[in-house]
Design a protein around this motif. Sequence first.
Motif, short mmCIF file in Angstrom:
data_model
loop_
_atom_site.label_atom_id
_atom_site.label_comp_id
_atom_site.label_asym_id
_atom_site.label_seq_id
_atom_site.Cartn_x
_atom_site.Cartn_y
_atom_site.Cartn_z
N CYS A 29 100.25 13.51 -46.86
CA CYS A 29 100.31 12.47 -47.65
C CYS A 29 101.61 12.47 -48.44
O CYS A 29 101.89 13.41 -48.93
N CYS A 33 99.18 11.59 -56.17
CA CYS A 33 98.11 10.76 -57.31
C CYS A 33 97.88 12.09 -58.18
O CYS A 33 97.27 13.33 -57.73
N CYS A 36 94.18 13.29 -57.56
CA CYS A 36 93.96 13.28 -56.06
C CYS A 36 92.98 14.55 -56.06
O CYS A 36 93.07 15.65 -56.54
S1 SF4 Z 1 94.57 10.33 -53.66
FE1 SF4 Z 1 95.40 11.96 -52.80
S2 SF4 Z 1 95.71 11.85 -50.50
FE2 SF4 Z 1 94.88 9.79 -51.56
S3 SF4 Z 1 96.97 8.74 -51.65
FE3 SF4 Z 1 96.74 9.81 -53.65
S4 SF4 Z 1 97.86 11.90 -53.18
FE4 SF4 Z 1 97.58 10.74 -51.13
#
Ligand code: SF4
Length: 226
Positions: A29, A33, A36
């Motif tokens: 990814c 985030c 995350c």
């Molecule tokens: S929550 Fe995690 S896996 Fe989902 S888009 Fe954000 S960084 Fe990527």
Amino acid sequence: MIVSEIFYSIQGEGLLAGIPTVFVRLAGCPLRCRWCDTKYAWDEKAGARYTVAKIVRTVKQWPCKFVVITGAEPMINPDLPQLVKRLKASDKHITIETAGIAFIPALPCDLMSISPKLSNSTPADPALAAIHEKSRLDIAVLAKLIDNYEYQLKFVVDSEGDLAEIKQTLKEIGNVDLEKVMLMPQAGTKDELLAKPPMVAQMCKRTGFAFSPRLQILLWNNERGT
Ligand code: SF4
């Protein structure tokens, strides 16, 4: 394909919450985030190499019609179309979980579960924030996804202040069926989840957006493989 994990559980979020489901988590990814809960799958090599046939065989060990392809971010994987086609040929109901940052046409999936990332997802570390901001929101891609797929739009809500940004994002995307918009509380643990839903529920009552639970946190405190 590099697979982070494949497991059988209960869908925790969105329109299909509560349905027993097999999850295929692909690695890789580009976003970072802040909250995350699958950081272990960020790296595109964070997992084991599977052929598409092996993924399908693994999925079929459970007598379960519902499959979620998730990540990390599955829509950046060049082999995704082949995997979706093969699973569809096995008569599976397929949901793709995506942040909505990449478009692939004509995937035979049943539900595109899109979770656009608001500014509440931006990490504190300036270097990571720069990577994140570069690609967290692509309005043109979001518009294409909702025009081409059966979809749900799930927004992660951290505070009351997020509502203005959600409304602005929906306005910019345009053509969104507001009945397909869901709000879900930002929470990494069961304690956080139990504290936040009243605020999100009030927001849903005011706006008419649906409330999405997060059963994986409530049932298993977000443990890996649940
Ligand atoms: S929550 Fe995690 S896996 Fe989902 S888009 Fe954000 S960084 Fe990527």
